[in-house]
Design a protein around this motif. Structure first.
Motif, PDB file in Angstrom:
ATOM      1  N   GLY A   1      19.714 101.278 -26.000  1.00 40.55           N
ATOM      2  CA  GLY A   1      20.785 100.529 -25.364  1.00 40.55           C
ATOM      3  C   GLY A   1      22.176 101.031 -25.694  1.00 40.55           C
ATOM      4  O   GLY A   1      23.165 100.361 -25.419  1.00 40.55           O
ATOM      5  N   ILE A   2      22.270 102.217 -26.280  1.00 45.56           N
ATOM      6  CA  ILE A   2      23.601 102.768 -26.591  1.00 45.56           C
ATOM      7  C   ILE A   2      24.252 103.262 -25.299  1.00 45.56           C
ATOM      8  O   ILE A   2      25.437 103.051 -25.083  1.00 45.56           O
ATOM      9  CB  ILE A   2      23.489 103.934 -27.611  1.00 45.56           C
ATOM     10  CG1 ILE A   2      22.776 103.482 -28.890  1.00 45.56           C
ATOM     11  CG2 ILE A   2      24.840 104.575 -27.892  1.00 45.56           C
ATOM     12  CD1 ILE A   2      23.569 102.657 -29.851  1.00 45.56           C
ATOM     13  N   MET A   3      23.451 103.901 -24.456  1.00 44.74           N
ATOM     14  CA  MET A   3      24.010 104.491 -23.234  1.00 44.74           C
ATOM     15  C   MET A   3      23.994 103.510 -22.060  1.00 44.74           C
ATOM     16  O   MET A   3      24.943 103.437 -21.306  1.00 44.74           O
ATOM     17  CB  MET A   3      23.225 105.756 -22.879  1.00 44.74           C
ATOM     18  CG  MET A   3      23.404 106.829 -23.933  1.00 44.74           C
ATOM     19  SD  MET A   3      22.254 108.163 -23.731  1.00 44.74           S
ATOM     20  CE  MET A   3      22.713 109.192 -25.117  1.00 44.74           C
ATOM     21  N   ILE A   4      22.874 102.812 -21.910  1.00 43.54           N
ATOM     22  CA  ILE A   4      22.745 101.805 -20.842  1.00 43.54           C
ATOM     23  C   ILE A   4      22.314 100.506 -21.514  1.00 43.54           C
ATOM     24  O   ILE A   4      21.384 100.532 -22.332  1.00 43.54           O
ATOM     25  CB  ILE A   4      21.652 102.195 -19.804  1.00 43.54           C
ATOM     26  CG1 ILE A   4      21.858 103.634 -19.340  1.00 43.54           C
ATOM     27  CG2 ILE A   4      21.622 101.233 -18.635  1.00 43.54           C
ATOM     28  CD1 ILE A   4      20.602 104.240 -18.748  1.00 43.54           C
ATOM     29  N   PRO A   5      22.961  99.367 -21.186  1.00 41.25           N
ATOM     30  CA  PRO A   5      22.504  98.114 -21.805  1.00 41.25           C
ATOM     31  C   PRO A   5      21.021  97.866 -21.529  1.00 41.25           C
ATOM     32  O   PRO A   5      20.522  98.197 -20.450  1.00 41.25           O
ATOM     33  CB  PRO A   5      23.366  97.055 -21.124  1.00 41.25           C
ATOM     34  CG  PRO A   5      24.555  97.787 -20.626  1.00 41.25           C
ATOM     35  CD  PRO A   5      24.094  99.172 -20.295  1.00 41.25           C
ATOM     36  N   ILE A   6      20.355  97.324 -22.540  1.00 38.76           N
ATOM     37  CA  ILE A   6      18.904  97.092 -22.444  1.00 38.76           C
ATOM     38  C   ILE A   6      18.556  96.259 -21.197  1.00 38.76           C
ATOM     39  O   ILE A   6      17.588  96.568 -20.497  1.00 38.76           O
ATOM     40  CB  ILE A   6      18.397  96.339 -23.706  1.00 38.76           C
ATOM     41  CG1 ILE A   6      18.721  97.132 -24.971  1.00 38.76           C
ATOM     42  CG2 ILE A   6      16.915  96.003 -23.607  1.00 38.76           C
ATOM     43  CD1 ILE A   6      17.820  98.265 -25.281  1.00 38.76           C
ATOM     44  N   TYR A   7      19.370  95.230 -20.911  1.00 40.19           N
ATOM     45  CA  TYR A   7      19.019  94.330 -19.808  1.00 40.19           C
ATOM     46  C   TYR A   7      19.109  95.011 -18.446  1.00 40.19           C
ATOM     47  O   TYR A   7      18.615  94.490 -17.451  1.00 40.19           O
ATOM     48  CB  TYR A   7      19.883  93.050 -19.840  1.00 40.19           C
ATOM     49  CG  TYR A   7      21.366  93.304 -19.864  1.00 40.19           C
ATOM     50  CD1 TYR A   7      22.058  93.302 -21.075  1.00 40.19           C
ATOM     51  CD2 TYR A   7      22.081  93.544 -18.705  1.00 40.19           C
ATOM     52  CE1 TYR A   7      23.425  93.533 -21.125  1.00 40.19           C
ATOM     53  CE2 TYR A   7      23.445  93.778 -18.740  1.00 40.19           C
ATOM     54  CZ  TYR A   7      24.112  93.775 -19.944  1.00 40.19           C
ATOM     55  OH  TYR A   7      25.454  94.017 -19.987  1.00 40.19           O
ATOM     56  N   LEU A   8      19.760  96.175 -18.387  1.00 42.75           N
ATOM     57  CA  LEU A   8      19.833  96.906 -17.109  1.00 42.75           C
ATOM     58  C   LEU A   8      18.670  97.891 -16.962  1.00 42.75           C
ATOM     59  O   LEU A   8      18.503  98.490 -15.908  1.00 42.75           O
ATOM     60  CB  LEU A   8      21.153  97.675 -17.009  1.00 42.75           C
ATOM     61  CG  LEU A   8      22.420  96.842 -16.836  1.00 42.75           C
ATOM     62  CD1 LEU A   8      23.637  97.755 -16.702  1.00 42.75           C
ATOM     63  CD2 LEU A   8      22.334  95.940 -15.616  1.00 42.75           C
ATOM     64  N   MET A   9      17.885  98.030 -18.022  1.00 48.98           N
ATOM     65  CA  MET A   9      16.749  98.964 -17.964  1.00 48.98           C
ATOM     66  C   MET A   9      15.570  98.312 -17.265  1.00 48.98           C
ATOM     67  O   MET A   9      15.458  97.079 -17.255  1.00 48.98           O
ATOM     68  CB  MET A   9      16.304  99.328 -19.389  1.00 48.98           C
ATOM     69  CG  MET A   9      17.250 100.200 -20.134  1.00 48.98           C
ATOM     70  SD  MET A   9      16.492 100.548 -21.744  1.00 48.98           S
ATOM     71  CE  MET A   9      17.862 101.252 -22.577  1.00 48.98           C
ATOM     72  N   PRO A  10      14.652  99.134 -16.704  1.00 46.94           N
ATOM     73  CA  PRO A  10      13.428  98.550 -16.145  1.00 46.94           C
ATOM     74  C   PRO A  10      12.649  97.812 -17.244  1.00 46.94           C
ATOM     75  O   PRO A  10      12.682  98.235 -18.412  1.00 46.94           O
ATOM     76  CB  PRO A  10      12.631  99.772 -15.665  1.00 46.94           C
ATOM     77  CG  PRO A  10      13.599 100.897 -15.635  1.00 46.94           C
ATOM     78  CD  PRO A  10      14.694 100.586 -16.579  1.00 46.94           C
ATOM     79  N   THR A  11      11.965  96.751 -16.871  1.00 47.58           N
ATOM     80  CA  THR A  11      11.249  95.923 -17.855  1.00 47.58           C
ATOM     81  C   THR A  11      10.281  96.761 -18.684  1.00 47.58           C
ATOM     82  O   THR A  11      10.154  96.556 -19.903  1.00 47.58           O
ATOM     83  CB  THR A  11      10.481  94.796 -17.140  1.00 47.58           C
ATOM     84  OG1 THR A  11      11.307  94.326 -16.084  1.00 47.58           O
ATOM     85  CG2 THR A  11      10.151  93.649 -18.066  1.00 47.58           C
ATOM     86  N   SER A  12       9.617  97.712 -18.014  1.00 42.08           N
ATOM     87  CA  SER A  12       8.639  98.532 -18.741  1.00 42.08           C
ATOM     88  C   SER A  12       9.302  99.380 -19.831  1.00 42.08           C
ATOM     89  O   SER A  12       8.676  99.756 -20.823  1.00 42.08           O
ATOM     90  CB  SER A  12       7.908  99.442 -17.759  1.00 42.08           C
ATOM     91  OG  SER A  12       8.852 100.217 -17.057  1.00 42.08           O
ATOM     92  N   MET A  13      10.585  99.709 -19.645  1.00 42.01           N
ATOM     93  CA  MET A  13      11.297 100.537 -20.627  1.00 42.01           C
ATOM     94  C   MET A  13      11.901  99.701 -21.753  1.00 42.01           C
ATOM     95  O   MET A  13      12.127 100.221 -22.852  1.00 42.01           O
ATOM     96  CB  MET A  13      12.428 101.329 -19.940  1.00 42.01           C
ATOM     97  CG  MET A  13      11.973 102.452 -19.042  1.00 42.01           C
ATOM     98  SD  MET A  13      11.026 103.700 -19.919  1.00 42.01           S
ATOM     99  CE  MET A  13      12.282 104.459 -20.920  1.00 42.01           C
ATOM    100  N   GLN A  14      12.152  98.429 -21.441  1.00 39.97           N
ATOM    101  CA  GLN A  14      12.822  97.575 -22.433  1.00 39.97           C
ATOM    102  C   GLN A  14      12.011  97.441 -23.724  1.00 39.97           C
ATOM    103  O   GLN A  14      12.569  97.297 -24.801  1.00 39.97           O
ATOM    104  CB  GLN A  14      13.111  96.200 -21.845  1.00 39.97           C
ATOM    105  CG  GLN A  14      14.225  96.243 -20.813  1.00 39.97           C
ATOM    106  CD  GLN A  14      14.588  94.881 -20.269  1.00 39.97           C
ATOM    107  OE1 GLN A  14      14.208  93.863 -20.826  1.00 39.97           O
ATOM    108  NE2 GLN A  14      15.320  94.877 -19.175  1.00 39.97           N
ATOM    109  N   ILE A  15      10.705  97.534 -23.612  1.00 41.11           N
ATOM    110  CA  ILE A  15       9.819  97.394 -24.780  1.00 41.11           C
ATOM    111  C   ILE A  15      10.086  98.516 -25.795  1.00 41.11           C
ATOM    112  O   ILE A  15      10.001  98.323 -27.002  1.00 41.11           O
ATOM    113  CB  ILE A  15       8.328  97.376 -24.332  1.00 41.11           C
ATOM    114  CG1 ILE A  15       7.428  96.938 -25.479  1.00 41.11           C
ATOM    115  CG2 ILE A  15       7.853  98.692 -23.782  1.00 41.11           C
ATOM    116  CD1 ILE A  15       7.307  95.456 -25.628  1.00 41.11           C
TER     117      ILE A  15
END
Lengths: 400, 245
Positions: free
Chosen positions: A336-350
């Motif tokens: 989440g340094i480059m892109i906020p975690i909540y903007l990532m696809p759900t599968s990547m958030q893990i």
């Protein structure tokens, strides 16, 4: 204890004599934070830098283009529709990326839109079809930016329709026409849980994030010093002295934690002193100074142990130089340094759950932006310490 | 107490994932105060043997005593009594010679005064007093070798291992190293010397052992080896005939 201090002093001296590594450790992250924060702040505050071309064929109705001009936050360049070359030229400009969008408003668009709205109100069936406003985007446009532009143009059209509607109602009621853009907007924007005196901003979020990124790069000079010691047989000479291997690795751990913490202080200095000189808000950490220092210390432990791990498990400087940036950039990307975690696809958030940079960032943001206390950030801190312990033990095991 | 500073019996070592033994049942005794040469082609096991005797590697079989202590179990007692000048220059290039010597001397149990005296003494032995405050990377190959030697003498070792101390140095620098080594040996320090230069072994060493494929194939004084091989005209010839496969 004296021997430990001698070994720590030796590491400071070695680093002091290595000007390239000094630049990598201190100047580059400071410069990086300065540039990134400045760029991101400019990007969010000043979107009037995006050029848009407008061909307005609706010369009798000036209201719709003016709505577009007022309601969008971009530089709008109006092109004469009478010119034969204008359409081709404008499309070429956009296709080449010089302008990001071409908007073509058809003939009598304002009139037809008004008529269509009036017919909708009285429930009349419309025989003529409403022409479309055409949007030609630069193929290389950022998808998020494209969506923002579409939303703003759609809002401008809706605004125009609403204005038509209010004029009809005013006419029926016999009252003076009102301008809907001047109506009060009952919106109050606040940040839940944040301190009223500190408004979350790009500096408050970016400086800790990129500081963590810079801190983990300590692994590179640390690993290179360790590998050089091994290659030059200096490590062998240490093994011949009555100093334990634990002392060797522990002294280095302490020395580089101090260096890493100093690095963090300098990066925060950019946020506190330098960025305000460029009209950006200052990084405010004084109200949480103690907690921020603890997070910094835990992050320094994690980054230093990671460096020890790389320094003991890689065989050559080339291996370490290739591995460290890849691992850190990957950890930063998923963390989440480059892109906020909540903007990532759900599968990547893990995957963020496994990034030490995310744990550090989570703790910093919780404290600096969400106003959390030490107890509330104990879990990410615990994860940083466990990560540090695991890397340290693996390095020690390998050294033995 | 035995007169042997090194007493190794049937030492074997096989590196993990290697089919052959790096050392195969090597037995060796070295008298206290001697200048002992360890000879052998590349890969014969010289460095492995030194590493075991210094406690850096553990033998898979056999046992060795160095300075009266067991190499496996009493390594902490051995460490202050032995010195090693590795094949590579085991010093920090970005630090001065004095800083390097100060660092390594401080890791032994010596007082500040003793450290200063020892540094001065070692610099004198290797004739680098005037270069003490220069950084190692500015040194010539010969100076680096002598600096490497000085760092191994800081704690007054009784036994000194020298792993090819004259490799890649010119004749003049080699001669200076010889002089230093003779001074060190004369002060009562036992020296174990490995080299590929046979004339060095012949000049310096009182006794020698020749290793081949992890085994000692000959051990004696040069004079005795020459007497045992009357058909050979030089020590070089003896060495080549013994080590030829």
């Amino acid at each position: 204890m004296k021997k430990l201090l001698i070994l720590i002093y030796k590491d400071f001296l070695l680093l002091w004599r290595d000007k390239i590594n000094l630049v990598i450790l201190f100047l580059m992250p400071m410069f990086f934070i300065f540039v990134i924060t400045l760029l991101q702040a400019q990007h969010s505050d000043d979107s009037k830098t995006i050029p848009i071309l407008l061909i307005n064929n609706d010369i009798n109705s000036l209201q719709l283009p003016s709505n577009l001009l007022n309601n969008t936050n971009f530089i709008v360049k109006t092109i004469n529709p009478k010119s034969n070359q204008s359409l081709f030229w404008a499309k070429t400009q956009v296709a080449k990326g010089y302008d990001k969008l071409l908007v073509i408003i058809p003939t009598n668009m304002g009139q037809l839109l008004t008529a269509s709205t009036q017919q909708q109100i009285v429930g009349a069936h419309t025989s003529s079809t409403l022409p479309n406003i055409q949007l030609f985007f630069d193929p290389a446009i950022n998808p998020t930016l494209k969506n923002i532009i579409i939303q703003q143009i759609a809002a401008a059209i809706r605004n125009y329709q609403m204005q038509t509607l209010t004029e009809i109602i005013s006419e029926v009621l016999g009252t003076a026409s009102i301008n809907i853009s001047q109506l009060p907007l009952p919106l109050q924007i606040q940040y839940a849980g944040a301190k009223s005196s500190i408004e979350p901003n790009a500096v408050q979020q970016n400086v800790p994030a990129w500081s963590l990124f810079g801190m983990f790069f300590i692994a590179l000079p640390l690993a290179s010093i360790m590998i050089k010691e091994r290659e030059q047989a200096v490590l062998l000479r240490f093994y011949m002295t009555p100093i334990s291997r634990f002392s060797l690795i522990f002294s280095r751990f302490i020395a580089f934690i101090i260096i890493n913490f100093l690095q963090l202080c300098l990066m925060f200095f950019i946020g506190i002193v330098i960025l305000p000189l460029f009209n950006l808000p200052a990084l405010n950490l004084w109200s949480h100074f103690g907690t921020v220092s603890i997070i910094g210390l835990c992050s320094a432990c994690a980054a230093t142990s990671f460096g020890l791990f790389i320094g003991t498990w890689t065989k050559t400087i080339e291996q370490a130089s290739a591995l460290v940036p890849i691992l850190i950039v990957l950890a930063a990307a998923i963390g989440g340094i480059m892109i906020p975690i909540y903007l990532m696809p759900t599968s990547m958030q893990i995957f963020a759950l496994f990034s030490p940079l995310h744990w550090g960032l989570e703790a910093f943001i919780d404290v600096l932006v969400r106003n959390s206390n030490l107890q509330q950030i104990s879990w990410p801190l615990m994860k940083l310490i466990l990560f540090s312990a695991a890397c340290y033990l693996l390095a020690w095991w390998k050294l033995n | 107490m035995s007169n042997f500073i090194i007493d190794a019996k049937a030492i074997s070592l096989r590196y993990p994932k290697e089919a052959v033994y790096a050392l195969n049942s090597v037995s060796l005794t070295v008298e206290t105060g001697s200048f002992f040469g360890l000879l052998g082609p590349n890969g014969s096991g010289k460095t492995t043997l030194i590493s075991i005797l210094c406690g850096l590697l553990a033998a898979t079989a056999g046992h060795a005593r160095v300075c009266g202590y067991d190499c496996k179990r009493q390594i902490s007692a051995i460490k202050p009594l032995i010195g090693l000048a590795p094949q590579k220059i085991a010093l920090y290039p970005s630090l001065t010679l004095y800083e390097n010597l100060m660092l390594f001397a401080s890791l032994y149990t010596l007082t500040s005064l003793q450290i200063k005296q020892q540094i001065e003494k070692c610099l004198q032995i290797v004739e680098l007093e005037t270069q003490a405050y220069k950084k190692i990377y500015t040194f010539s190959g010969g100076m680096m070798r002598r600096a490497n030697l000085a760092a191994s003498l800081l704690h007054n070792p009784k036994l000194l291992f020298l792993d090819e101390p004259t490799s890649q140095v010119d004749a003049h620098a080699r001669n200076m190293i010889f002089k230093s080594l003779q001074i060190i040996n004369a002060s009562g320090v036992t020296i174990i010397y490995t080299s590929h230069y046979l004339e060095e072994i012949e000049t310096l060493c009182t006794k020698t052992a020749i290793l081949k494929q992890g085994k000692i194939i000959a051990t004696d004084s040069i004079t005795e080896l020459k007497r045992q091989h009357p058909d050979k005209t030089s020590f070089a010839e003896i060495y080549l005939s013994l080590t030829e496969s």
